[in-house]
Scaffold this motif. Structure first.
Motif, PDB file in Angstrom:
ATOM      1  N   LEU A 152      83.950  71.742  11.345  1.00  0.00           N
ATOM      2  CA  LEU A 152      83.183  72.395  10.289  1.00  0.00           C
ATOM      3  C   LEU A 152      82.592  71.388   9.304  1.00  0.00           C
ATOM      4  N   LEU A 204      78.859  74.357  10.994  1.00  0.00           N
ATOM      5  CA  LEU A 204      79.305  75.260   9.930  1.00  0.00           C
ATOM      6  C   LEU A 204      78.346  76.427   9.763  1.00  0.00           C
ATOM      7  N   GLN A 227      80.466  80.586  10.077  1.00  0.00           N
ATOM      8  CA  GLN A 227      80.769  80.746   8.663  1.00  0.00           C
ATOM      9  C   GLN A 227      81.868  81.759   8.347  1.00  0.00           C
TER      10      GLN A 227
END
Length: 282
Positions: free
Chosen positions: A188, A194, A198
């Protein structure tokens, strides 16, 4: 005659001493190699045992399609949490089979371990049961089923409310070298990854669904005050993390180590609860 023998013994002594040193070095080398192989094999066996255990637990939780679909963003501002749509799952607890052969997955996990408080999933990244012990040592080297293993378990800080009602909740997991437990959280740190990953889903042992959206990933000192959830609030986090949503009421922190020689750092993933479905499975 005796002088001649004495000289012969003196000439042979250095050779004998050198041979002893040579053999000793070989023995020491073999012992070190054997110890290294033992560590390698035992480590591999531990990794395999932990992977098998958690895979068996996943098979229990996958008995029903309980997971919410990925939330759909309908805004540009990270603070406009009320506009995030989190659809309800397609099944309710009342829809569960009632025949004798069916066992409630949550009840099964609670029977296996009364410390079970929920299941955490970051799609394609993290997928584990969460426990809470009487301290933060209990599950460092003990698996969900109580087996001694360096993989340990994913566990909530013992000072937190097991019902996830605290303003800040911390969950810990090891950064295992085989890529298991919380090791994937390091992925991440890549902005692109990322962006595509999420959302964190948490289904509690009493069937509440909690959905969180990640708003920050950073590395902190292992001795940072953030190690005590009682001393952290959204306000204190905002002093160091500019992306803390102003409307945040419940923040989830996922914590794991980094491979520093002195174990002085921790990777922290910060997420805010964006939707709560009270009793969705009741």
């Amino acid at each position: 005659m005796s002088n001649r023998n004495d000289k012969s013994e003196k000439r042979q002594a250095p050779k004998t001493k050198g041979w002893i040193i040579y053999v000793s070095l070989i023995v020491i080398g073999l012992v070190l190699i054997g110890f290294a192989l033992f560590r390698l094999i035992s480590g591999h066996l531990e990794y395999t045992a932990a992977r098998n255990e958690y895979q068996q637990l996943r098979e229990i939780i996958e008995a029903i399609p309980m997971w919410p679909v990925t939330p759909q963003e309908t805004h540009d501002s990270s603070d406009a949490l009320e506009t995030v749509s989190v659809p309800r799952p397609g099944i309710s607890r009342s829809d569960l089979p009632t025949h004798e052969e069916f066992t409630d997955p949550m009840e099964t996990l609670l029977e296996k371990n009364p410390d079970f408080i929920g299941w955490i999933r970051l799609e394609g990244v993290i997928d584990y049961p969460v426990v809470q012990g009487r301290n933060n040592v209990r599950y460092l080297n003990t698996t969900f089923r109580g087996e001694r293993n360096s993989s340990g378990a994913i566990f909530m800080d013992y000072r937190n409310d097991a019902a996830f009602n605290d303003e800040v909740t911390i969950i810990y997991g090891h950064n295992m070298r085989d890529g298991s437990m919380f090791a994937p959280l390091h992925r991440l740190r890549d902005a692109v990854f990322l962006e595509e990953n999420q959302y964190i889903s948490m289904v509690t042992s009493d069937w509440r669904i909690l959905t969180y959206r990640i708003f920050a990933v950073r590395v902190i000192s292992a001795w940072d005050t953030e190690n005590d959830p009682r001393r952290i609030t959204s306000a204190t986090l905002a002093r160091t993390i500019r992306t803390v949503p102003e409307t945040a009421e419940h923040i989830l922190i996922l914590s794991t180590c980094t491979f520093t020689a002195d174990d002085s750092e921790r990777l922290r993933v910060y997420a805010v609860r964006i939707d709560y479905i009270p009793g969705a499975f009741h």
